[in-house]
Design an enzyme around this catalytic site. Structure first.
Site, short mmCIF file in Angstrom:
data_model
loop_
_atom_site.label_atom_id
_atom_site.label_comp_id
_atom_site.label_asym_id
_atom_site.label_seq_id
_atom_site.Cartn_x
_atom_site.Cartn_y
_atom_site.Cartn_z
N LYS A 17 3.85 2.09 10.99
CA LYS A 17 3.77 1.90 12.45
C LYS A 17 4.19 0.48 12.84
O LYS A 17 4.98 0.29 13.75
CB LYS A 17 2.33 2.12 12.96
CG LYS A 17 1.78 3.49 12.72
CD LYS A 17 0.42 3.67 13.39
CE LYS A 17 -0.66 2.76 12.88
NZ LYS A 17 -1.11 3.05 11.50
N ARG A 91 -7.23 5.05 18.57
CA ARG A 91 -7.60 5.53 17.24
C ARG A 91 -8.81 6.45 17.29
O ARG A 91 -9.25 6.92 16.24
CB ARG A 91 -7.95 4.34 16.36
CG ARG A 91 -6.81 3.85 15.46
CD ARG A 91 -7.31 2.59 14.81
NE ARG A 91 -6.75 2.30 13.54
CZ ARG A 91 -5.84 1.34 13.34
NH1 ARG A 91 -5.36 0.65 14.34
NH2 ARG A 91 -5.42 1.09 12.12
N ARG A 130 1.87 -3.98 -0.44
CA ARG A 130 2.29 -4.62 0.81
C ARG A 130 1.87 -6.08 0.84
O ARG A 130 0.78 -6.42 0.40
CB ARG A 130 1.65 -3.88 1.99
CG ARG A 130 1.91 -4.56 3.34
CD ARG A 130 1.61 -3.65 4.48
NE ARG A 130 0.20 -3.53 4.78
CZ ARG A 130 -0.28 -2.83 5.82
NH1 ARG A 130 0.56 -2.19 6.61
NH2 ARG A 130 -1.56 -2.77 6.05
N ARG A 158 -3.13 -8.52 2.96
CA ARG A 158 -4.13 -8.32 4.01
C ARG A 158 -5.49 -8.07 3.38
O ARG A 158 -5.58 -7.39 2.36
CB ARG A 158 -3.73 -7.12 4.88
CG ARG A 158 -3.03 -7.52 6.15
CD ARG A 158 -2.52 -6.35 6.91
NE ARG A 158 -3.55 -5.38 7.28
CZ ARG A 158 -3.36 -4.40 8.16
NH1 ARG A 158 -2.19 -4.29 8.77
NH2 ARG A 158 -4.31 -3.55 8.45
N ARG A 169 -10.30 3.15 4.87
CA ARG A 169 -9.44 3.33 6.06
C ARG A 169 -8.89 4.76 6.12
O ARG A 169 -8.75 5.34 7.18
CB ARG A 169 -8.30 2.31 6.04
CG ARG A 169 -8.78 0.91 6.43
CD ARG A 169 -7.89 -0.18 5.88
NE ARG A 169 -6.60 -0.22 6.52
CZ ARG A 169 -5.52 -0.75 5.94
NH1 ARG A 169 -5.59 -1.25 4.73
NH2 ARG A 169 -4.39 -0.78 6.59
P1 AMP Z 1 -3.95 -2.10 11.86
O1 AMP Z 1 -3.29 -3.43 11.78
O2 AMP Z 1 -3.47 -1.26 13.00
O3 AMP Z 1 -3.93 -1.36 10.55
O4 AMP Z 1 -5.51 -2.39 12.18
C1 AMP Z 1 -6.29 -3.16 11.30
C2 AMP Z 1 -7.76 -3.00 11.61
O5 AMP Z 1 -8.03 -3.44 12.96
C3 AMP Z 1 -8.31 -1.59 11.55
O6 AMP Z 1 -8.62 -1.16 10.24
C4 AMP Z 1 -9.55 -1.72 12.44
O7 AMP Z 1 -10.57 -2.41 11.76
C5 AMP Z 1 -9.04 -2.63 13.56
N1 AMP Z 1 -8.42 -1.87 14.66
C6 AMP Z 1 -7.14 -1.96 15.09
N2 AMP Z 1 -6.92 -1.12 16.12
C7 AMP Z 1 -8.08 -0.47 16.33
C8 AMP Z 1 -8.51 0.54 17.25
N3 AMP Z 1 -7.65 1.09 18.13
N4 AMP Z 1 -9.79 0.95 17.18
C9 AMP Z 1 -10.67 0.43 16.31
N5 AMP Z 1 -10.34 -0.52 15.41
C10 AMP Z 1 -9.06 -0.97 15.42
#
Ligand code: AMP
Length: 213
Positions: A17, A91, A130, A158, A169
């Site tokens: 994404k 999400r 990654r 990360r 996750r």
């Molecule tokens: P990402 O970079 O999109 O993989 O997001 C990393 C982390 O940020 C996720 O594992 C959640 O802990 C938090 N996060 C990001 N977007 C959301 C969302 N829409 N709802 C809840 N937690 C989020």
């Protein structure tokens, strides 16, 4: 798709994404909004929000809906409501409902929701290798997208790309996030994209689905 671009890029962690969104944003001038990136930046800056969300991010758990809602709505407002690409939001069904309400208050709705599909074995292979360049947020893969030599030593893993956090996750995705696809399918907005293959191949599929050339 018409002139308005209100797009959601949806899918499991590791489906691409972020990488696909960055490219679309650069190529077509769409504002990329990654709630994950905003939250990670807040953690790094040790801000009030960052302190609140750190423990969720590190464990691979979702940040509470109310918190991420305000982050997302602020970012969409700043983007101007007609030209944004949401990466990682919504999400949960609750977030999807709020987003719908928020946009209808601005007399508009989403243009498209692209759902990136990838098998769990491919997801794990991508996430465990990654690495991120913190200065730009750009992602690399040690085997398939190696970083340029001059930034190699600056790359980091990360905090939520550890085996435990990846497993968590994926569980959270299956339980809380996957149902959001049905929500958008029922609304007639969902387009499924095969996210396996090279970055360019998937980018081509994404552009095709959005009728962007
Ligand atoms: P990402 O970079 O999109 O993989 O997001 C990393 C982390 O940020 C996720 O594992 C959640 O802990 C938090 N996060 C990001 N977007 C959301 C969302 N829409 N709802 C809840 N937690 C989020």
């Amino acid at each position: 798709m018409g002139a308005d671009r209100r797009i959601v890029l949806f899918g499991p962690p590791g489906a691409g994404k972020g990488t696909q969104s960055r490219k679309l944003a650069r190529r077509f001038g769409i504002t990329h909004i990654s709630t994950g990136r905003i939250l990670r930046d807040a953690v790094r800056a040790n801000s009030v929000i960052g302190i609140k969300v750190n423990r969720f991010l590190v464990r691979g758990l979702l940040v509470p809906d109310e918190l991420v809602r305000s982050v997302a709505e602020r970012a969409i407002t700043e983007a101007g409501v007609d030209n944004f690409l949401l990466d990682g939001y919504p999400r949960t069904i609750r977030q999807a409902e709020w987003l719908k309400e928020f946009l209808s208050e601005h007399h508009c709705q989403l243009s498209a929701v692209l759902s990136l599909k990838l098998s769990e074995s491919d997801i794990i292979a991508r996430l465990s290798r990654r690495r991120v360049y913190p200065a730009t947020g750009e992602n690399f893969h040690l085997d398939h997208k190696p970083p340029p030599e001059d930034i190699r030593t600056k790359l980091v893993r990360r905090l939520d790309d550890t085996p435990d956090a990846i497993r968590k996750r994926l569980q959270v995705y299956r339980k809380d996030t996957a149902p959001v696809a049905r929500f958008y399918e029922q609304a007639g907005l969902l387009v499924r994209i095969d996210a396996a293959g090279t970055f360019e191949t998937v980018h081509g599929r994404v552009c095709g689905a959005l009728q962007l050339t």
